[in-house]
Design a protein around this motif. Structure first.
Motif, PDB file in Angstrom:
ATOM      1  N   TYR A   1       0.831  -1.203   0.000  1.00  0.00           N
ATOM      2  CA  TYR A   1       0.000   0.000   0.000  1.00  0.00           C
ATOM      3  C   TYR A   1       0.867   1.255   0.000  1.00  0.00           C
ATOM      4  N   LEU A   2       1.959   1.218   0.740  1.00  0.00           N
ATOM      5  CA  LEU A   2       2.817   2.396   0.813  1.00  0.00           C
ATOM      6  C   LEU A   2       3.496   2.649  -0.522  1.00  0.00           C
ATOM      7  N   ARG A   3       4.021   1.602  -1.125  1.00  0.00           N
ATOM      8  CA  ARG A   3       4.671   1.766  -2.430  1.00  0.00           C
ATOM      9  C   ARG A   3       3.693   2.344  -3.448  1.00  0.00           C
ATOM     10  N   ASP A   4       2.485   1.806  -3.470  1.00  0.00           N
ATOM     11  CA  ASP A   4       1.492   2.294  -4.423  1.00  0.00           C
ATOM     12  C   ASP A   4       1.069   3.730  -4.114  1.00  0.00           C
TER      13      ASP A   4
ATOM     14  N   LYS B   1       3.005   9.006 -11.225  1.00  0.00           N
ATOM     15  CA  LYS B   1       2.279   7.825 -11.702  1.00  0.00           C
ATOM     16  C   LYS B   1       2.948   7.180 -12.920  1.00  0.00           C
ATOM     17  N   ARG B   2       3.808   7.900 -13.628  1.00  0.00           N
ATOM     18  CA  ARG B   2       4.529   7.325 -14.776  1.00  0.00           C
ATOM     19  C   ARG B   2       5.953   6.924 -14.400  1.00  0.00           C
ATOM     20  N   PHE B   3       6.201   6.721 -13.129  1.00  0.00           N
ATOM     21  CA  PHE B   3       7.555   6.457 -12.647  1.00  0.00           C
ATOM     22  C   PHE B   3       8.213   5.291 -13.376  1.00  0.00           C
ATOM     23  N   TYR B   4       7.480   4.195 -13.577  1.00  0.00           N
ATOM     24  CA  TYR B   4       8.083   3.004 -14.179  1.00  0.00           C
ATOM     25  C   TYR B   4       8.159   3.098 -15.707  1.00  0.00           C
ATOM     26  N   ARG B   5       7.731   4.224 -16.312  1.00  0.00           N
ATOM     27  CA  ARG B   5       7.711   4.339 -17.772  1.00  0.00           C
ATOM     28  C   ARG B   5       8.649   5.410 -18.317  1.00  0.00           C
TER      29      ARG B   5
ATOM     30  N   GLY C   1      13.619   8.994 -16.150  1.00  0.00           N
ATOM     31  CA  GLY C   1      14.148   9.826 -15.076  1.00  0.00           C
ATOM     32  C   GLY C   1      13.667  11.250 -15.159  1.00  0.00           C
ATOM     33  N   VAL C   2      13.308  11.683 -16.360  1.00  0.00           N
ATOM     34  CA  VAL C   2      12.799  13.028 -16.593  1.00  0.00           C
ATOM     35  C   VAL C   2      11.517  12.899 -17.413  1.00  0.00           C
ATOM     36  N   SER C   3      10.522  13.659 -17.054  1.00  0.00           N
ATOM     37  CA  SER C   3       9.250  13.604 -17.764  1.00  0.00           C
ATOM     38  C   SER C   3       8.944  14.970 -18.383  1.00  0.00           C
ATOM     39  N   PRO C   4       9.238  15.165 -19.674  1.00  0.00           N
ATOM     40  CA  PRO C   4       8.909  16.451 -20.316  1.00  0.00           C
ATOM     41  C   PRO C   4       7.425  16.780 -20.208  1.00  0.00           C
ATOM     42  N   ARG C   5       6.574  15.749 -20.316  1.00  0.00           N
ATOM     43  CA  ARG C   5       5.146  15.988 -20.199  1.00  0.00           C
ATOM     44  C   ARG C   5       4.790  16.520 -18.817  1.00  0.00           C
ATOM     45  N   GLY C   6       5.413  15.949 -17.785  1.00  0.00           N
ATOM     46  CA  GLY C   6       5.145  16.410 -16.432  1.00  0.00           C
ATOM     47  C   GLY C   6       5.625  17.836 -16.199  1.00  0.00           C
TER      48      GLY C   6
ATOM     49  N   THR D   1       9.934  14.260 -11.382  1.00  0.00           N
ATOM     50  CA  THR D   1       9.719  12.828 -11.200  1.00  0.00           C
ATOM     51  C   THR D   1      10.288  12.401  -9.850  1.00  0.00           C
ATOM     52  N   ILE D   2       9.979  11.174  -9.456  1.00  0.00           N
ATOM     53  CA  ILE D   2      10.576  10.659  -8.217  1.00  0.00           C
ATOM     54  C   ILE D   2      12.098  10.635  -8.343  1.00  0.00           C
ATOM     55  N   THR D   3      12.593  10.310  -9.519  1.00  0.00           N
ATOM     56  CA  THR D   3      14.049  10.289  -9.714  1.00  0.00           C
ATOM     57  C   THR D   3      14.640  11.678  -9.509  1.00  0.00           C
ATOM     58  N   GLN D   4      13.972  12.703 -10.035  1.00  0.00           N
ATOM     59  CA  GLN D   4      14.450  14.068  -9.816  1.00  0.00           C
ATOM     60  C   GLN D   4      14.334  14.467  -8.343  1.00  0.00           C
ATOM     61  N   GLN D   5      13.296  14.015  -7.674  1.00  0.00           N
ATOM     62  CA  GLN D   5      13.185  14.302  -6.243  1.00  0.00           C
ATOM     63  C   GLN D   5      14.297  13.628  -5.454  1.00  0.00           C
ATOM     64  N   VAL D   6      14.687  12.433  -5.861  1.00  0.00           N
ATOM     65  CA  VAL D   6      15.837  11.782  -5.228  1.00  0.00           C
ATOM     66  C   VAL D   6      17.097  12.613  -5.461  1.00  0.00           C
ATOM     67  N   ALA D   7      17.229  13.141  -6.677  1.00  0.00           N
ATOM     68  CA  ALA D   7      18.386  14.009  -6.956  1.00  0.00           C
ATOM     69  C   ALA D   7      18.397  15.208  -6.017  1.00  0.00           C
TER      70      ALA D   7
END
Length: 719
Positions: free
Chosen positions: A128-131, A139-143, A146-151, A174-180
């Motif tokens: 539940y936490l992961r979701d 929501k497009r993290f797995y697609r 690392g960068v989402s131009p649309r977002g 994205t989550i990847t950018q937030q990790v950065a």
């Protein structure tokens, strides 16, 4: 021979036909001819021609610039890739450690520093936490890569529509950018940077264009270095979630008291909902606001197919609740005091995770907090901004509860129990009587309560008066203390010696500078509530000084040995046990028949104490004890505004009574360690006579009296 009529045929002279030229040569020649001949342009051609040239130049620059940018991006990505350490190193990047504070029974009641619950992965947390994190953050993290131009484009559009700057507010990260961001692009904070850790983190999260540009190669490097689940695991471990919790494992323990693997959908949504603004959405600050945010996350999970309709309905009907420890939210002033009192390198500046065991009793703490709240609700006018503080401790100085003030308008954590230095008023008087009893006076010795004039060099004549503006003649020491007679107390102090009184008070634990003049006896000196309560603990325990303490042991998380232990607060003996027992009896008369009757406890439980009111009623005190605990109460305004209609025997005594009644509810009665006068009364011994009435300056002792005082001082250790 005659010519015939036919003309002679002669062949025409013809040039030989030239050889055919190659086709390529023909095309080149044609091209040269076309180039040489200027092309005719009509009016429309001349209008279009500049734009065609611009397009050609733009295209040439674009593809060349793209190659340059791609080369730079590739180089920056490889550079960052080489600098990124392994996942375990990245998971806990705190610059300082955590401090977990436990009460006397071993239960956690407060956290300080940055708490880290240990390394978790996407496989070891609740699904539940992961979701919830994916649904609410990316929501497009797995697609994406690392960068989402649309977002980013959507975020810019949203920000502009809201009247903000393009990168102000929603950043589309994205989550990847937030990790950065969380990793601060691979840079760690240290004290040499010239900014605090909080300022450093704020700078790392700044949404500038340059920051965004630097995030992109770092995010791409993260995607190249780790799998998606590993990147998400770093995020789950590194994110700050309010209340000092770093990572979801620490937050789950902080708010719900359970493992992050066992959180349900409602709890997971509340934890994920903290990510945009941890302090604002923290359930310890506003539980309903945290639940409203969690409901938003639950709807996102449902809409993205991560929750069934049944799961969504159940989570909405049973929202997350705080654990008892988080819900109680008690002992904050006490925790701050322990943190400030212990060594910095093991507490506020620790780089390790530390467990601190303390003397706090959560039941007593709740009793003190509840008593203060009840008295102000029931007996103080609405809207009053008067402050109050409470300290409860054992006779050895172990602090069991501390209330540093009322929370008005969300003000800071100024601890009035330990930081407010105020005049003590008549609550100082027991030290005058302690000095006299230690020098051989008795509870039933008499002192003259009458007009007194003392010449104070540089200040003129000092003439104390009583609260009632009356004098009572010869009174016993017990009666003088019970009725808080000023003239009698000053006269006793002058006979005993101010230096002796000052020494006794200091040895009992009053650290502040004490007055030099005769007004010393009436509490014109300043002290803290913690000091005064600790000094009274020395009277209860038989005359031995104590140092108030709150820490009993300190150890590193996961290790069995203790780095620091505190066995107790008992110090040196200040007065004899017999003097202390007499003083306890005298102070019991304050509660039974003196100025402190409103502090009397129900059920005939014996109690002793002393009231105190300073000049113009700027401070009001009641400090007292039972056979089990010592408690001190101070009341006043932070800006020294005089109290209206309040003395130490009024509201402070009632706060003390309500506190101690709750503390002792259901407990057996412990007798006070005091004399029993009917069995122990003896003839009053000869003693120095009081100074004559209305003499200025006060009569100095003759040589016989000085010899007697020197002899007594030598016997009892007084100068």
């Amino acid at each position: 021979m005659a010519k015939s009529g036919k003309t002679r045929l002669v062949a025409d002279r013809r040039r030989s036909a030239p050889a055919a030229k190659p086709a390529a040569t023909t095309r080149k020649a044609s091209a040269r001819r076309r180039k040489a001949a200027p092309k005719r342009r009509g009016p429309l051609g001349w209008l279009i021609w500049p734009f065609r040239m611009l397009i050609r130049v733009g295209w040439a620059l674009s593809w060349r610039g793209a190659l340059v940018v791609l080369a730079i991006l590739t180089a920056a990505t490889f550079y960052n890739y080489a600098r990124i350490p392994d996942m375990a190193t990245l998971a806990d990047g705190r610059a300082r450690g955590s401090v977990t504070l436990q009460d006397r029974s071993g239960e956690t009641f407060a956290w300080r520093g940055d708490n880290f619950g240990g390394l978790v992965t996407t496989d070891s947390v609740s699904p539940y936490l992961r979701d919830a994190v994916i649904a609410s953050e990316d929501k497009r993290f797995y697609r994406h890569i690392g960068v989402s131009p649309r977002g980013i484009a959507g975020a810019i559009r949203t920000n502009l529509a809201a009247g903000r700057g393009p990168l102000s507010g929603n950043g589309g990260s994205t989550i990847t950018q937030q990790v950065a961001k969380l990793l601060c692009l691979g840079n760690d904070w240290d004290q040499t940077l010239g900014m605090t850790e909080a300022e450093f983190e704020a700078d790392c999260r700044a949404g500038s264009v340059w920051r965004k540009m630097k995030e992109i190669p770092y995010a791409l490097a993260l995607e190249a270095k780790f799998s998606k689940d590993e990147i998400l695991s770093i995020y789950l471990n590194r994110a700050y979630l309010g209340a000092g919790a770093r990572g979801f494992a620490a937050a789950s323990q902080r708010y719900f008291g359970k493992s992050v693997a066992r959180v349900n959908a409602a709890e997971a949504a509340m934890l994920s909902g903290l990510l945009p603004a941890p302090s604002y959405y923290a359930p310890t600050n506003d539980l309903q606001r945290a639940r409203d945010r969690a409901a938003t996350v639950l709807r996102l999970m449902r809409d993205q197919g991560l929750l069934t309709t049944a799961e969504f309905t159940q989570a909405m009907e049973t929202p997350a609740s705080l654990s008892p420890a988080a819900r109680q939210d008690t002992g904050g002033y006490f925790a701050d005091w322990v943190m400030s009192d212990a060594p910095d390198f093991l507490t506020s500046e620790t780089t390790e995770d530390v467990i601190v065991r303390t003397t706090l009793d959560k039941d007593i703490q709740a009793a003190a907090e509840g008593a203060l709240e009840w008295v102000f609700e029931e007996k103080v006018r609405a809207g009053s901004e008067a402050q109050a503080a409470i300290v409860v401790m054992s006779a050895d100085g172990a602090v069991r509860a501390m209330v540093g003030g009322r929370n008005l308008r969300g003000g800071g954590q100024f601890n009035r129990a330990t930081q407010a230095v105020r005049q003590t008023g008549s609550s100082f008087k027991p030290f005058v009587y302690a000095a006299a009893l230690d020098l051989g006076w008795r509870f039933d010795s008499t002192v003259l309560d009458s007009e007194l004039a003392i010449d104070v060099p540089g200040s003129g004549t000092y003439s104390p008066s009583n609260y009632t503006n009356q004098f009572y003649g010869e009174v016993s020491l017990t009666d003088a203390l019970a009725r808080s007679l000023n003239a009698a107390t000053v006269r006793l102090s002058e006979n005993v010696g101010r230096d002796v009184v000052r020494t006794v008070a200091e040895q009992f634990g009053i650290r502040s500078d004490l007055a030099q003049g005769p007004a010393l006896a009436l509490g014109v000196s300043e002290s803290t509530l913690l000091e005064m309560t600790g000094a009274y603990a020395g009277i209860l325990n038989g005359g031995t000084s104590v140092t108030p303490y709150g820490l009993t042991s300190l150890s590193l998380r996961g290790e069995d040995g203790s780095l620091l232990d505190h066995e107790g607060g008992l110090g040196e003996r200040v007065i004899t046990e017999d003097a202390a027992r007499q003083l306890v009896y005298m102070m019991s008369r304050v509660v039974a028949a003196g100025t402190g009757t409103r502090a009397a406890l129900p059920g005939d439980r014996p109690a002793a104490g002393k009231t105190g009111t300073t000049q113009a009623a700027r401070d009001a005190w009641f400090i007292g004890f039972t056979g089990d605990y010592v408690a001190g109460v101070w009341m006043g305004y932070d800006d020294n505004t005089p109290l209206t209609g309040v003395t130490g025997g009024g509201l402070p005594a009632e706060i003390w009574r309500e506190t101690m009644a709750r503390v002792h509810d259901g407990a057996p009665v412990t007798p006070l360690p005091m004399i029993d006068p009917p069995r122990e009364a003896r003839p009053v011994p000869q003693q120095p006579q009081p100074a004559p009435q209305q003499q200025a300056p006060a009569r100095q002792p003759d040589i016989a009296e000085r010899i007697l005082m020197d002899v007594l001082g030598g016997i009892f250790g007084r100068n």
